[in-house]
Every structure is written in C-alpha cells, then in structure tokens.
Design a protein around this motif. Structure first.
Motif, short mmCIF file in Angstrom:
data_model
loop_
_atom_site.label_atom_id
_atom_site.label_comp_id
_atom_site.label_asym_id
_atom_site.label_seq_id
_atom_site.Cartn_x
_atom_site.Cartn_y
_atom_site.Cartn_z
N ASN A 6 0.78 -1.36 -0.06
CA ASN A 6 0.06 -0.24 0.02
C ASN A 6 0.87 1.13 -0.12
O ASN A 6 1.95 1.33 0.44
CB ASN A 6 -1.08 0.14 1.25
N ASN A 30 4.95 -1.23 3.53
CA ASN A 30 4.11 -0.53 2.94
C ASN A 30 4.88 0.98 2.58
O ASN A 30 5.96 1.32 3.22
CB ASN A 30 2.85 0.04 3.52
N ASN A 80 -3.13 5.07 -2.03
CA ASN A 80 -4.57 4.12 -2.03
C ASN A 80 -5.04 4.16 -0.48
O ASN A 80 -6.25 3.74 -0.67
CB ASN A 80 -4.24 2.78 -2.64
N VAL A 81 -4.53 4.70 0.35
CA VAL A 81 -5.03 4.52 2.00
C VAL A 81 -4.94 5.81 2.40
O VAL A 81 -3.38 6.34 2.26
CB VAL A 81 -4.44 3.50 2.48
N ASP A 130 -8.37 -0.41 -4.89
CA ASP A 130 -8.07 -0.77 -3.64
C ASP A 130 -7.95 0.38 -2.70
O ASP A 130 -7.38 0.32 -1.73
CB ASP A 130 -7.10 -1.64 -3.17
#
Length: 251
Positions: A6, A30, A80-81, A130
């Motif tokens: 991520n 990540n 994406n997060v 995602d």
C-alpha cells in the motif's frame, strides 16, 4: 486490507497512534507518508525511520489540505490509503469563556479536518481498485467524556459522517473503515502514564490484526473499546456515563 504494497498517508502521525501505525506499516512493506504541521519533527521522523516519507499538512487549514492533496497526487500517484487520524482532546468548563476557543479548535481539527481531507483526497482514491479511507473516531463517540465534551461530540460526528460516507461510496472501489480507539497510553490528554489506558503496542497489535482480517470489519474495535461502543445496546450507558463523569471529580 492487504498487509503490504500500500501507499498510505496518515494525518496526525508525528506521535502516538498515528506514528505507531506509520512505523508498523513501514516495517510491513508499505510506502508510508507521515503528515503534520511541524517540519522539523517530520524531518526527524524520516531520519529515525528509514523509508518513511513526509508531507507538511495542517488539517485545521482548508488551504493546506488542498495543497497537500495536489502534492500527493503528483508525488504519490499510487496513494491508495488515507488515515484521518489527526485530532486534539482538550478539557472544557462551559462556565469559563476561554473554553469556547478550545471547543472551536476541536471542531476545526477533529471534524472539519476529517471532512475536508475526505473531499480533497477522494478524487485520487476513487481511481484505485483498492482505495481505503480510515477515519479515527473514539470510544467516547458513544458515551461522552463530560470534561472533554466537544472532543466527544466531534468524534460522534466523525462516526456518523463515516457511516454516511460508507453508504455513499458503496458503489465505488473505495472502502470506508472506522477505527474506534479506547484510551491509549499516548500524550493525548496526558494518558502516557495512565495505567487505566491501553498500552500503545498492545493497541497496535490488536488493531492491525483486525485491519488485516478477511473480511476487514467496517469498524475496528479492540476489546478495550467494546464496553463504551456497546453501552447503549447493552443497557450500560448510564453506568458508563457515571464512570466517565467521576473523572472530573477525582482530578
């Protein structure tokens, strides 16, 4: 939520839960971006934790959020997060006029900061398969801590906002998760030495286990947070409120 691969931006990540998550996510493989107001502290964190990157961001400033989102889109196209963790917890006495400033600051950071971050970063997240938004509320969203009543109110609002956001994004690739911490041993409200608060490493262990479960729960609630989260449903609300109200009398 996948354990590695991520690209994660975390607000309020120069200390406490935010920094703890940043370190754990970085160690797991990540790409992690810590976000905060103090440049010197951000630089120190990137030095102390190789691989962690940083971006200056003041969640109380709408313009700063927009600038950070534009920079992130350019510098971190794989983002994406987004974890909306930034928050303050201030005591109040409604009979003291200065407490109004504390209440307004709490709303600006805890609630408006979360809402503005969501609007600013969603255009980038919806382009990912995602994408994930994690909003950090509190167990005190469900039973208020009277001495920090606006903090509790902002976290209740974050909970409701997150519930609505999840419904609105149901047809999109973005997942919406709420993280509901109990009292944790951090500098927030001076809890770093509070034996009643949950040790930070224990909280991180349990939280990450839940985040990486399949399927990931829509609410991440560690065992220590469940009493307040379920107080209304279990008939324990009055007792829980009385317990939290006693803190003022004893301090």
């Amino acid at each position: 939520m996948k354990t590695s691969g991520n690209t994660i931006l975390i607000t309020g990540s120069t200390s406490g839960i935010g920094l703890g998550l940043a370190v754990r996510f970085n160690e797991a493989g990540n790409r992690v971006i810590v976000a905060g107001r103090r440049k010197a502290l951000l630089e120190q964190i990137t030095t102390d934790y190789p691989g962690v990157e940083a971006i200056e961001l003041d969640v109380a400033d709408a313009g700063s959020i927009v600038q950070a989102s534009e920079l992130a889109a350019e510098r971190y196209p794989d983002l994406n997060v987004v974890i909306n963790n930034a928050g303050i917890m201030l005591s109040e006495n409604v009979l003291e006029p200065d407490s109004l400033k504390r209440a307004e600051e709490s709303v600006a950071i805890n609630l408006l900061g979360t809402i503005r971050m969501t609007y600013a970063f969603l255009p980038q997240l919806v382009r990912k398969n995602d994408g994930i938004i994690i909003n950090v509320s509190s167990a005190l969203a469900f039973v208020p801590f009277p001495i920090a009543m606006t903090y509790s109110a902002t976290k209740a609002a974050v909970h409701v906002f997150t519930e609505g956001l999840r419904v609105q994004l149901a047809g999109s690739p973005v997942r919406v998760i709420e993280l509901v911490p109990p009292g944790v041993r951090t500098t927030l409200f001076g809890q770093e030495s509070d034996e009643q608060a949950m040790p930070l490493e224990d909280f991180l262990d349990e939280t990450l286990a839940l985040l990486h479960a399949e399927p990931t729960p829509k609410e991440i609630i560690v065992e220590r947070a469940k009493f307040l989260r379920t107080a209304q449903a279990t008939g324990n609300y009055a007792n829980a409120l009385e317990m939290l109200s006693a803190w003022k009398a004893s301090d």
